[in-house]
Design an enzyme around this catalytic site. Structure first.
Site, PDB file in Angstrom:
ATOM      1  N   LYS A  67       0.869  -1.181   0.000  1.00  0.00           N
ATOM      2  CA  LYS A  67       0.000   0.000   0.000  1.00  0.00           C
ATOM      3  C   LYS A  67       0.899   1.222   0.000  1.00  0.00           C
ATOM      4  CE  LYS A  67      -2.471   1.618   3.648  1.00  0.00           C
ATOM      5  NZ  LYS A  67      -3.631   1.797   4.549  1.00  0.00           N
ATOM      6  N   ARG A 111     -10.476  -2.040   6.946  1.00  0.00           N
ATOM      7  CA  ARG A 111      -9.550  -3.051   7.498  1.00  0.00           C
ATOM      8  C   ARG A 111      -9.139  -2.683   8.914  1.00  0.00           C
ATOM      9  NH1 ARG A 111      -4.782  -0.305   9.020  1.00  0.00           N
ATOM     10  NH2 ARG A 111      -3.127  -0.470   7.470  1.00  0.00           N
ATOM     11  N   HIS A 138     -12.799  10.527  11.789  1.00  0.00           N
ATOM     12  CA  HIS A 138     -13.159   9.754  10.592  1.00  0.00           C
ATOM     13  C   HIS A 138     -13.181   8.244  10.875  1.00  0.00           C
ATOM     14  CE1 HIS A 138     -13.415   8.868   6.330  1.00  0.00           C
ATOM     15  NE2 HIS A 138     -12.366   8.066   6.434  1.00  0.00           N
ATOM     16  N   ASN A 160     -14.588  12.580  23.656  1.00  0.00           N
ATOM     17  CA  ASN A 160     -13.663  13.052  22.629  1.00  0.00           C
ATOM     18  C   ASN A 160     -13.014  14.354  23.069  1.00  0.00           C
ATOM     19  OD1 ASN A 160     -12.476  12.564  20.048  1.00  0.00           O
ATOM     20  ND2 ASN A 160     -13.567  14.353  19.284  1.00  0.00           N
ATOM     21  N   MET A 219      -6.373   1.790  18.779  1.00  0.00           N
ATOM     22  CA  MET A 219      -6.199   1.742  17.324  1.00  0.00           C
ATOM     23  C   MET A 219      -5.538   2.994  16.750  1.00  0.00           C
ATOM     24  SD  MET A 219      -7.471  -1.202  16.928  1.00  0.00           S
ATOM     25  CE  MET A 219      -7.321  -1.270  15.154  1.00  0.00           C
ATOM     26  N   GLY A 220      -5.365   4.027  17.549  1.00  0.00           N
ATOM     27  CA  GLY A 220      -4.879   5.293  16.976  1.00  0.00           C
ATOM     28  C   GLY A 220      -3.376   5.404  16.875  1.00  0.00           C
ATOM     29  N   LYS A 226       3.193   8.807  19.268  1.00  0.00           N
ATOM     30  CA  LYS A 226       1.753   8.892  19.562  1.00  0.00           C
ATOM     31  C   LYS A 226       1.440   8.048  20.800  1.00  0.00           C
ATOM     32  CE  LYS A 226      -0.326   9.619  14.992  1.00  0.00           C
ATOM     33  NZ  LYS A 226      -1.165   8.997  13.966  1.00  0.00           N
ATOM     34  N   GLY A 292      -3.561  -2.213  18.046  1.00  0.00           N
ATOM     35  CA  GLY A 292      -3.725  -2.336  16.591  1.00  0.00           C
ATOM     36  C   GLY A 292      -2.902  -1.287  15.870  1.00  0.00           C
TER      37      GLY A 292
HETATM   38  P1  NAD Z   1      -9.296  12.348  12.501  1.00  0.00           P
HETATM   39  O1  NAD Z   1      -8.412  13.513  12.258  1.00  0.00           O
HETATM   40  O2  NAD Z   1     -10.549  12.209  11.712  1.00  0.00           O
HETATM   41  O3  NAD Z   1      -9.695  12.286  14.063  1.00  0.00           O
HETATM   42  C1  NAD Z   1      -8.731  12.495  15.055  1.00  0.00           C
HETATM   43  C2  NAD Z   1      -9.306  12.162  16.412  1.00  0.00           C
HETATM   44  O4  NAD Z   1      -8.298  12.374  17.403  1.00  0.00           O
HETATM   45  C3  NAD Z   1     -10.485  13.031  16.804  1.00  0.00           C
HETATM   46  O5  NAD Z   1     -11.361  12.280  17.601  1.00  0.00           O
HETATM   47  C4  NAD Z   1      -9.813  14.120  17.635  1.00  0.00           C
HETATM   48  O6  NAD Z   1     -10.700  14.780  18.511  1.00  0.00           O
HETATM   49  C5  NAD Z   1      -8.795  13.292  18.374  1.00  0.00           C
HETATM   50  N1  NAD Z   1      -7.684  14.091  18.910  1.00  0.00           N
HETATM   51  C6  NAD Z   1      -6.966  15.031  18.262  1.00  0.00           C
HETATM   52  N2  NAD Z   1      -6.032  15.551  19.101  1.00  0.00           N
HETATM   53  C7  NAD Z   1      -6.181  14.914  20.300  1.00  0.00           C
HETATM   54  C8  NAD Z   1      -5.522  14.996  21.559  1.00  0.00           C
HETATM   55  N3  NAD Z   1      -4.506  15.837  21.752  1.00  0.00           N
HETATM   56  N4  NAD Z   1      -5.939  14.176  22.546  1.00  0.00           N
HETATM   57  C9  NAD Z   1      -6.948  13.298  22.369  1.00  0.00           C
HETATM   58  N5  NAD Z   1      -7.608  13.189  21.190  1.00  0.00           N
HETATM   59  C10 NAD Z   1      -7.232  13.978  20.184  1.00  0.00           C
HETATM   60  O7  NAD Z   1      -8.355  11.071  12.321  1.00  0.00           O
HETATM   61  P2  NAD Z   1      -8.768   9.581  11.971  1.00  0.00           P
HETATM   62  O8  NAD Z   1      -8.709   9.402  10.500  1.00  0.00           O
HETATM   63  O9  NAD Z   1     -10.005   9.226  12.690  1.00  0.00           O
HETATM   64  O10 NAD Z   1      -7.518   8.778  12.577  1.00  0.00           O
HETATM   65  C11 NAD Z   1      -7.366   8.662  13.986  1.00  0.00           C
HETATM   66  C12 NAD Z   1      -6.049   7.993  14.283  1.00  0.00           C
HETATM   67  O11 NAD Z   1      -6.055   6.663  13.796  1.00  0.00           O
HETATM   68  C13 NAD Z   1      -4.822   8.655  13.649  1.00  0.00           C
HETATM   69  O12 NAD Z   1      -3.797   8.707  14.610  1.00  0.00           O
HETATM   70  C14 NAD Z   1      -4.456   7.709  12.521  1.00  0.00           C
HETATM   71  O13 NAD Z   1      -3.086   7.769  12.194  1.00  0.00           O
HETATM   72  C15 NAD Z   1      -4.831   6.384  13.159  1.00  0.00           C
HETATM   73  N6  NAD Z   1      -5.032   5.268  12.230  1.00  0.00           N
HETATM   74  C16 NAD Z   1      -4.616   4.047  12.650  1.00  0.00           C
HETATM   75  C17 NAD Z   1      -4.787   2.959  11.808  1.00  0.00           C
HETATM   76  C18 NAD Z   1      -4.361   1.599  12.272  1.00  0.00           C
HETATM   77  O14 NAD Z   1      -4.339   0.659  11.465  1.00  0.00           O
HETATM   78  N7  NAD Z   1      -4.063   1.415  13.530  1.00  0.00           N
HETATM   79  C19 NAD Z   1      -5.392   3.116  10.552  1.00  0.00           C
HETATM   80  C20 NAD Z   1      -5.846   4.365  10.183  1.00  0.00           C
HETATM   81  C21 NAD Z   1      -5.665   5.453  11.037  1.00  0.00           C
END
Ligand code: NAD
Length: 321
Positions: A67, A111, A138, A160, A219-220, A226, A292
């Site tokens: 990817k 996924r 998202h 949130n 998952m984040g 991070k 994750g």
């Molecule tokens: P997004 O920008 O749509 O949402 C971000 C979220 O994080 C929101 O809920 C926001 O309020 C919160 N946030 C922002 N700053 C914060 C802080 N200081 N403290 C607490 N919360 C905070 O992003 P998204 O597309 O929903 O992605 C969220 C996370 O998931 C990203 O870190 C992204 O890299 C990660 N991600 C992980 C995988 C995986 O496979 N594990 C896949 C895709 C995305």
């Protein structure tokens, strides 16, 4: 070569197909039949973008590819495009020829949601009733929609950092006919399952915000630095992951390992639970935590599934290459 454009993915791919593809590839990874290549991730010095490659080979599913993509933070504001952009390329493992090019944006969300759902299936208590969401961006909507199918949940609670985003997940709960309540972080102690999916660099959820018996899917955290949960929480939990090397370097476990609270050997592959070589949850008051991190093989697995669906439905575009 086959092309499956991004615009076709929503009509082709189902949550069930994504779940099966991810569950199978986690099992193949733990059995030693599939492996991920080292991840490349670069700040390219243009548009503040982070660009990279995640690849791998699944000998069991005969899926080879990568990817390519990343994060363009200005996309939404400047161009009304989503900030995460990616494309999956599949290759024929017998010949090395390009087999397919597949839109990877929606697949990434599906996924990622499938991964936490697989963890809930295998690690959450069967009688889990309350699901807690930390995050409302998202990915959170996909996460919640998929998770609600895994247990007979009768309440969603959510927190949130930006409370104005909470309606995003409230809408998903309402669509599923499950009541939603906004809570503060200590209120998460009511949850039987918690999904955290934020882009935070410091912990929100503390160890004492989590009740015994809870299953967490963190998952984040997919990058060095991070962090979503207090490192001490990992010391209280039995920790599982998609891939141990990623978990301890770019996943949530990086902090607990760096602080000496847990060792790399304390982090187990979720695939081992799926394969029955790890017992997984063994008691009702045990905290289980799935870290994750997101592996390339997940992307390849769902892309291969969508190519099969596109071929079966006559939607794949064939080009000479
Ligand atoms: P997004 O920008 O749509 O949402 C971000 C979220 O994080 C929101 O809920 C926001 O309020 C919160 N946030 C922002 N700053 C914060 C802080 N200081 N403290 C607490 N919360 C905070 O992003 P998204 O597309 O929903 O992605 C969220 C996370 O998931 C990203 O870190 C992204 O890299 C990660 N991600 C992980 C995988 C995986 O496979 N594990 C896949 C895709 C995305």
């Amino acid at each position: 070569m086959l092309i499956v454009p991004e615009r076709e993915i929503a009509n082709l791919m189902t949550r069930a197909a994504a779940f099966d593809a991810v569950e199978q590839v986690f099992a193949a990874m733990a059995a030693g039949d599939a492996y991920n290549f080292p991840v490349v991730r670069e700040a390219i010095g243009h548009e503040d973008a982070l660009y990279g490659f995640k690849g791998g080979f699944d000998r069991a599913g005969l899926t080879l590819g990568l990817k390519a993509g990343g994060y363009w933070p200005n996309n939404l504001e400047k161009r009304n495009l989503i900030n995460h952009q990616s494309t999956v390329f599949l290759f024929d493992p017998d010949t090395g020829r390009a087999r397919a090019m597949v839109g990877g944006n929606l697949l990434t969300a599906l996924r990622t949601a499938a991964a936490s759902s697989v963890s809930i299936k295998h690690l959450a208590r069967k009688d889990a009733r309350v699901i807690g969401m930390v995050g409302a961006g998202h990915q959170a909507t996909f996460q919640l929609r998929a998770a609600l199918e895994q247990r007979d949940f009768d309440k969603v609670i959510g927190w949130n950092y930006h409370p104005e985003m909470l309606p995003n997940i409230e809408k998903i709960a309402r669509e599923a006919g499950v009541p939603f309540q906004a809570v503060d972080l200590p209120g998460m102690v009511e949850a039987d399952v918690i999904i955290s999916i934020t882009s935070a660099f410091s912990p929100s959820l503390m160890a004492d915000h989590v009740a015994p018996g809870c299953h967490l899917a963190c998952m984040g955290t997919d990058t060095k630095g991070k962090q979503e949960v207090e490192a001490a929480l990992l010391a209280r939990a039995t920790v599982f992951t998609d891939e141990v090397a990623q978990s301890v370097s770019i996943g949530e476990a990086q902090h607990a390992v760096a602080e000496g609270l847990i060792a790399e050997s304390d982090v187990h592959q979720l695939g081992a639970v799926i394969n029955g070589t790890h017992a997984g949850r063994v008691s009702d008051d045990q905290i289980t935590l799935f870290d994750g991190t997101g592996v390339g093989l997940q992307d390849l697995a769902v892309a291969a599934a969508v190519v099969d669906l596109a071929v079966a439905q006559g939607i794949a575009i064939e080009v000479d290459f």
